[in-house]
Design an enzyme around this catalytic site. Structure first.
Site, mmCIF file in Angstrom:
data_model
loop_
_atom_site.group_PDB
_atom_site.id
_atom_site.type_symbol
_atom_site.label_atom_id
_atom_site.label_comp_id
_atom_site.label_asym_id
_atom_site.label_seq_id
_atom_site.Cartn_x
_atom_site.Cartn_y
_atom_site.Cartn_z
ATOM 1 N N LYS A 134 -8.108 4.984 -10.651
ATOM 2 C CA LYS A 134 -7.662 5.861 -11.554
ATOM 3 C C LYS A 134 -6.609 5.371 -12.388
ATOM 4 O O LYS A 134 -6.045 5.895 -13.432
ATOM 5 C CB LYS A 134 -6.860 7.071 -10.732
ATOM 6 C CG LYS A 134 -7.878 7.846 -9.825
ATOM 7 C CD LYS A 134 -7.289 8.930 -9.008
ATOM 8 C CE LYS A 134 -8.322 9.670 -8.197
ATOM 9 N NZ LYS A 134 -9.061 8.703 -7.313
ATOM 10 N N VAL A 150 -11.235 6.222 -0.116
ATOM 11 C CA VAL A 150 -11.782 5.517 1.206
ATOM 12 C C VAL A 150 -11.997 6.560 2.049
ATOM 13 O O VAL A 150 -11.265 7.513 2.158
ATOM 14 C CB VAL A 150 -10.569 4.615 1.749
ATOM 15 C CG1 VAL A 150 -10.976 4.322 2.891
ATOM 16 C CG2 VAL A 150 -10.325 3.472 0.775
ATOM 17 N N LEU A 151 -13.253 6.772 2.770
ATOM 18 C CA LEU A 151 -13.776 7.818 3.368
ATOM 19 C C LEU A 151 -12.863 8.061 4.429
ATOM 20 O O LEU A 151 -12.536 6.924 5.255
ATOM 21 C CB LEU A 151 -15.159 7.480 3.533
ATOM 22 C CG LEU A 151 -16.074 8.186 2.756
ATOM 23 C CD1 LEU A 151 -17.671 7.593 3.286
ATOM 24 C CD2 LEU A 151 -16.355 9.278 2.405
ATOM 25 N N LYS A 210 -0.309 9.132 -3.252
ATOM 26 C CA LYS A 210 -1.588 9.125 -3.517
ATOM 27 C C LYS A 210 -2.301 10.654 -4.150
ATOM 28 O O LYS A 210 -3.290 10.438 -4.760
ATOM 29 C CB LYS A 210 -2.475 8.264 -2.457
ATOM 30 C CG LYS A 210 -2.107 6.931 -2.154
ATOM 31 C CD LYS A 210 -2.955 6.339 -1.276
ATOM 32 C CE LYS A 210 -2.394 5.152 -0.749
ATOM 33 N NZ LYS A 210 -1.071 5.290 -0.208
ATOM 34 N N SER A 238 -9.626 8.313 4.731
ATOM 35 C CA SER A 238 -7.994 8.173 4.491
ATOM 36 C C SER A 238 -7.573 9.541 4.410
ATOM 37 O O SER A 238 -8.153 10.452 4.081
ATOM 38 C CB SER A 238 -8.251 7.149 3.443
ATOM 39 O OG SER A 238 -8.369 7.944 2.227
ATOM 40 N N ALA A 286 0.760 -1.350 0.075
ATOM 41 C CA ALA A 286 0.084 0.132 -0.006
ATOM 42 C C ALA A 286 0.759 1.223 0.007
ATOM 43 O O ALA A 286 0.277 2.382 0.110
ATOM 44 C CB ALA A 286 -0.747 0.109 1.266
#
Length: 194
Positions: A71, A111-112, A29, A114, A25
């Site tokens: 994306k 992602v809410l 971003k 994040s 991960a």
């Protein structure tokens, strides 16, 4: 603690840990930031992924999951393109991995809550008294809460097959303007007036 851009360290740490599973991960971003810093995006998101994949192949890692983004589908940004390259590196590794070793990709949207989420930005803008900025009134995005995103990534890592790209069901898209207006109301203000 290390940096995915340091291939030698990745080989050392993954080899030392003898990790059965790697969930990758580590990515830059933030789309606007990556547009301003494309070299950093490529170094971290592409070359860092290559380093981690090669270290995992060398160490005998059994399951490797790249956490990617929606994306990467027809990318129009440096971030999206860098993640598409990262995906291709993982899929290539799947073709080179020994039998019983799985290298896969899981893609999803926002992602809410994040770090990269629009929610903290809207919250800060509302707390400062505005304005709350929306790039385009008709723009919409898919959202999911952090626990659901984590659960889906772990499930994919448990049952996914090598060389596959998994797209998570994000439900229905949400208009960014509607989200901003709901948040404004949540804080006790009226959109367009306060």
């Amino acid at each position: 603690i290390g940096d995915v851009k340091d291939g030698e360290y990745m080989r050392f740490i993954i080899g030392r840990l003898k990790a059965d599973a790697v969930f990758h991960a580590a990515a830059y971003k933030h789309v606007p930031m990556m547009e301003e810093n494309p070299v950093a995006a490529v170094h971290n998101n592409v070359l860092g992924t290559r380093n981690l994949v090669e270290a995992s192949l060398a160490a005998g890692t059994r399951r490797f999951v790249l956490i990617s983004t929606d994306k990467a589908v027809d990318p129009v940004s440096t971030y999206g393109a860098s993640k598409l390259f990262a995906e291709r590196i993982v899929v290539d590794a799947a073709s080179r991995a020994a039998p019983g070793r799985e290298f896969m990709v899981v893609r999803f949207g926002n992602v809410l809550g994040s770090r990269g989420s629009i929610v903290p930005l809207f919250k800060k803008q509302i707390e400062k008294g505005g304005p709350v900025t929306v790039t385009h009134p008709e723009a919409s995005r898919y959202f999911m809460p952090i626990p659901e995103a984590c659960s889906l990534v772990l499930k994919t890592g448990g049952v996914g097959r090598s060389g596959q790209t998994y797209l998570l069901d994000m439900g229905e898209p949400v208009r960014i303007r509607d989200l901003a207006e709901q948040m404004i109301r949540f804080y006790g203000y009226e959109p367009g007036r306060d």
